[in-house]
Design a protein around this motif. Structure first.
Motif, PDB file in Angstrom:
ATOM      1  N   THR A  32       0.784  -1.132   0.122  1.00 47.41           N
ATOM      2  CA  THR A  32      -0.585  -0.281  -0.013  1.00 47.41           C
ATOM      3  C   THR A  32       0.736   1.406   0.042  1.00 47.41           C
ATOM      4  N   LYS A  37      -0.230   1.719  -4.933  1.00 45.34           N
ATOM      5  CA  LYS A  37      -1.029   1.601  -3.051  1.00 45.34           C
ATOM      6  C   LYS A  37      -2.188   1.036  -3.630  1.00 45.34           C
ATOM      7  N   ASN A  38      -2.957   0.603  -4.602  1.00 42.40           N
ATOM      8  CA  ASN A  38      -3.824  -0.766  -4.156  1.00 42.40           C
ATOM      9  C   ASN A  38      -3.005  -2.457  -3.180  1.00 42.40           C
TER      10      ASN A  38
END
Length: 207
Positions: A32, A37-38
């Motif tokens: 993240t 950042k997924n």
């Protein structure tokens, strides 16, 4: 009550974010904090390499399959139970309680869910999705399109209750993809040229 139990079982298994598991135990990094950042397959693969992306994908597929199999045997193949379980996995994957409700977008989860629910229609939907990825060179719109199409198919063939549950899951995915959808329509979406990537790999092997 069987729908509630199925939803909770799905949510429990959905909480196992394999992007975070791979990041912690194999990469010793928090996904993240990198790339988009997924905590999902696409980001892991893009930032840390395809090998880790594949491991993440298989993990998310496996957790979905396990949850669906448990519900299948618990409720003797009840279609609404299977639909509720799939929605639960999507919710758990997208909003895991242990990770401050910050999860992935549910693409791998939805793929396994569709194929388990109706493998013929599910595979057709995934093939259509792949064709759209190749044509559009985009990873955001195709999964939403195949989920909408599959939801309509389920509504017509298995009843409005199951179809409505699939549509709810589609809405959850739309919410998770909301920024990517805006970027796509503004012309700022990330392009993924699958055919060019395959040709390059074939060229390297041939040389």
């Amino acid at each position: 009550m069987f729908r509630v139990y199925s939803l909770l079982i799905g949510y429990f298994f959905g909480n196992f974010l394999f992007a975070m598991i791979v990041g912690k135990f194999l990469l010793h990094k928090d996904p993240t904090k990198y790339g988009s950042k997924n905590p999902g397959t696409a980001n892991i693969g893009a930032v840390f390499g395809k090998k880790f992306g594949i491991i993440t994908c298989f993990g998310d597929l496996a957790k979905t399959l396990i949850a669906l199999i448990i519900v299948y045997f618990l409720f003797k193949g009840n279609r609404q139970a299977e639909a509720a379980c799939g929605l639960g996995v999507i919710l758990g994957h997208s909003f895991p309680w242990w990770n401050h409700f910050n999860g992935g977008k549910g693409v791998a989860v939805s793929a396994m869910w569709m194929v388990f629910f109706d493998w013929r229609a599910g595979l057709i939907a995934l093939i259509i999705g792949l064709i759209l990825v190749i044509i559009m060179k985009n990873l955001t719109i195709p999964p939403l399109v195949y989920m909408i199409g599959f939801s309509v198919y389920v509504w017509i063939n298995f009843g409005w209750q199951c179809g409505f549950i699939f549509l709810l899951a589609t809405l959850v995915m739309c919410f998770k993809f909301r920024k990517d959808i805006v970027d796509f329509f503004e012309g700022n979406g990330k392009r993924v040229d699958v055919l060019t990537t395959i040709k390059k790999k074939i060229g390297k092997k041939a040389s």
